[in-house]
Design a protein around this motif. Structure first.
Motif, PDB file in Angstrom:
ATOM      1  N   HIS A 133       0.734  -1.123  -0.155  1.00  0.00           N
ATOM      2  CA  HIS A 133       0.360  -0.083   0.233  1.00  0.00           C
ATOM      3  C   HIS A 133       0.900   1.200   0.091  1.00  0.00           C
ATOM      4  O   HIS A 133       2.076   1.158   0.499  1.00  0.00           O
ATOM      5  CB  HIS A 133      -0.860   0.072   1.115  1.00  0.00           C
ATOM      6  N   SER A 134       0.200   2.188  -0.455  1.00  0.00           N
ATOM      7  CA  SER A 134       1.047   3.545  -0.434  1.00  0.00           C
ATOM      8  C   SER A 134       0.365   4.640   0.350  1.00  0.00           C
ATOM      9  O   SER A 134       0.951   5.561   0.909  1.00  0.00           O
ATOM     10  CB  SER A 134       1.233   3.985  -1.798  1.00  0.00           C
ATOM     11  N   LYS A 135      -0.917   4.564   0.397  1.00  0.00           N
ATOM     12  CA  LYS A 135      -1.651   5.707   1.407  1.00  0.00           C
ATOM     13  C   LYS A 135      -1.606   5.235   2.742  1.00  0.00           C
ATOM     14  O   LYS A 135      -1.342   4.239   3.197  1.00  0.00           O
ATOM     15  CB  LYS A 135      -3.058   5.748   0.949  1.00  0.00           C
ATOM     16  N   SER A 136      -1.402   6.404   3.471  1.00  0.00           N
ATOM     17  CA  SER A 136      -0.960   6.428   4.928  1.00  0.00           C
ATOM     18  C   SER A 136      -2.121   5.391   5.801  1.00  0.00           C
ATOM     19  O   SER A 136      -1.881   4.499   6.408  1.00  0.00           O
ATOM     20  CB  SER A 136      -0.910   7.755   5.433  1.00  0.00           C
ATOM     21  N   GLU A 137      -3.415   5.983   5.313  1.00  0.00           N
ATOM     22  CA  GLU A 137      -4.571   5.008   6.110  1.00  0.00           C
ATOM     23  C   GLU A 137      -4.556   3.440   5.932  1.00  0.00           C
ATOM     24  O   GLU A 137      -4.949   2.982   6.483  1.00  0.00           O
ATOM     25  CB  GLU A 137      -5.853   5.796   5.879  1.00  0.00           C
ATOM     26  N   ARG A 138      -4.143   3.312   4.526  1.00  0.00           N
ATOM     27  CA  ARG A 138      -4.169   1.810   4.268  1.00  0.00           C
ATOM     28  C   ARG A 138      -3.042   1.104   4.738  1.00  0.00           C
ATOM     29  O   ARG A 138      -3.036   0.010   4.876  1.00  0.00           O
ATOM     30  CB  ARG A 138      -4.428   1.673   2.528  1.00  0.00           C
ATOM     31  N   ILE A 139      -1.777   1.972   4.675  1.00  0.00           N
ATOM     32  CA  ILE A 139      -0.628   1.202   5.504  1.00  0.00           C
ATOM     33  C   ILE A 139      -0.977   0.836   7.008  1.00  0.00           C
ATOM     34  O   ILE A 139      -0.633  -0.142   7.416  1.00  0.00           O
ATOM     35  CB  ILE A 139       0.662   2.099   5.397  1.00  0.00           C
ATOM     36  N   ARG A 140      -1.482   1.825   7.564  1.00  0.00           N
ATOM     37  CA  ARG A 140      -2.101   1.796   9.191  1.00  0.00           C
ATOM     38  C   ARG A 140      -2.985   0.665   9.324  1.00  0.00           C
ATOM     39  O   ARG A 140      -2.978  -0.167  10.035  1.00  0.00           O
ATOM     40  CB  ARG A 140      -2.401   3.128   9.705  1.00  0.00           C
ATOM     41  N   ALA A 141      -3.898   0.595   8.201  1.00  0.00           N
ATOM     42  CA  ALA A 141      -4.989  -0.537   8.241  1.00  0.00           C
ATOM     43  C   ALA A 141      -4.372  -1.957   7.971  1.00  0.00           C
ATOM     44  O   ALA A 141      -4.673  -2.919   9.028  1.00  0.00           O
ATOM     45  CB  ALA A 141      -6.133  -0.107   7.459  1.00  0.00           C
ATOM     46  N   HIS A 142      -3.362  -2.005   7.403  1.00  0.00           N
ATOM     47  CA  HIS A 142      -2.550  -3.179   7.023  1.00  0.00           C
ATOM     48  C   HIS A 142      -2.036  -3.784   8.294  1.00  0.00           C
ATOM     49  O   HIS A 142      -1.984  -4.856   8.594  1.00  0.00           O
ATOM     50  CB  HIS A 142      -1.827  -3.110   5.900  1.00  0.00           C
TER      51      HIS A 142
END
Length: 291
Positions: free
Chosen positions: A238-247
């Protein structure tokens, strides 16, 4: 792109995690984590246990405002000399370890400290630890590295090429205009330091309890290995901050489940997964019934 992940555990169970940018330094991660523990979890008294990455300034200066147990880099002065010359006796033996309190001069570690800093530093306790079993494994590992260095020295005559081929083992060799030879002084120091490390704390716990608490870091270290390997947190993808945090959050939830399973079963999560992999789900239809 990199990220830094922080993990807080209580009694072997993950209770909190953090995600920071990859260039976040240890003092910053520590500060926000301690704040979260006090404000979110309402923990009034936190004893932070950290590895030797926190054993240097400014991390230690930050820790001095809290209760902590950590370790120093045994190669740093004056700790190196103290560890090399500390004599242990049978009275220092606690289980499989030899433990004793040692003195460290404030002027040697913080010559320019303010009076307030000196007061905090003066509360530190330094504990030298000697592990005979670890000494043997350290020396075995050291001898393997020496053999590797000797082999490279015999194969490569060009000093520039030799330095490249040795990588982080370059310190095992002295390079002079006349050629390359083993750095006997450094190797001798490493052998003397084998099996030895130094714990630093500002708590008033018994020294055996302090060392045992420091050794329990294996739970955190093992959890990171689990989240990296068994749970395969990488690659993130992932590249978006919120998606990285979700991962990372999904991996964290998986880690919690893994640790609970281990505590309930007494087995490793990889073993449990192997056992569960043998289970099969077979759909069965009965007369007048549903699938």
């Amino acid at each position: 792109e990199q990220i830094v992940i922080g993990l807080v555990m209580a009694d072997g169970i993950p209770i909190h995690h953090e995600v920071w940018k990859g260039n976040t330094v240890d003092p910053k991660t520590l500060e926000s984590t301690l704040t979260t523990l006090k404000e979110r979890f309402h923990v009034d008294k936190v004893i932070f246990i950290g590895d030797r990455a926190f054993g240097r300034n400014p991390s230690l200066n930050l820790l001095d405002n809290n209760l902590y147990i950590t370790a120093v880099y045994r190669w740093d002065l004056p700790y190196r000399d103290i560890l090399m010359h500390t004599e242990f006796s049978d009275g220092d033996k606690h289980g499989d370890l030899f433990i004793r309190t040692v003195d460290v001069n404030i002027d040697d570690i913080a010559p320019g400290a303010t009076e307030e800093e000196r007061e905090l530093i003066g509360k530190r306790r330094y504990i030298a630890v000697y592990n005979p079993d670890r000494e043997k494994s350290d020396i075995d590992d050291l001898n393997e590295k020496i053999d590797f260095v000797r082999m490279k020295m015999s194969e490569t005559s060009d000093q520039s090429d030799l330095k490249k081929s040795l990588g982080n083992l370059r310190s095992f060799v002295k390079f002079t205009k006349d050629g390359a030879v083993l750095n006997d002084k450094r190797i001798s120091m490493l052998k003397t330091l084998a099996g030895r490390f130094m714990v630093v704390t500002n708590t008033n716990l018994p020294i055996e309890g302090i060392v045992n608490a420091y050794k329990e870091q294996w739970m955190i270290e093992r959890s990171f290995r689990t989240i990296k390997s068994f749970l395969e947190i990488r690659p993130v993808g992932h590249s978006k901050s919120e998606r990285i945090r979700a991962h990372v959050f999904v991996a964290f939830l998986s880690l919690i489940l893994s640790m609970i399973i281990e505590k309930r079963t007494g087995s490793t999560i990889s073993h449990v997964a192997d056992v569960l992999s043998e289970l099969k789900a077979i759909p069965v239809r009965i007369p007048g019934g549903k699938l």
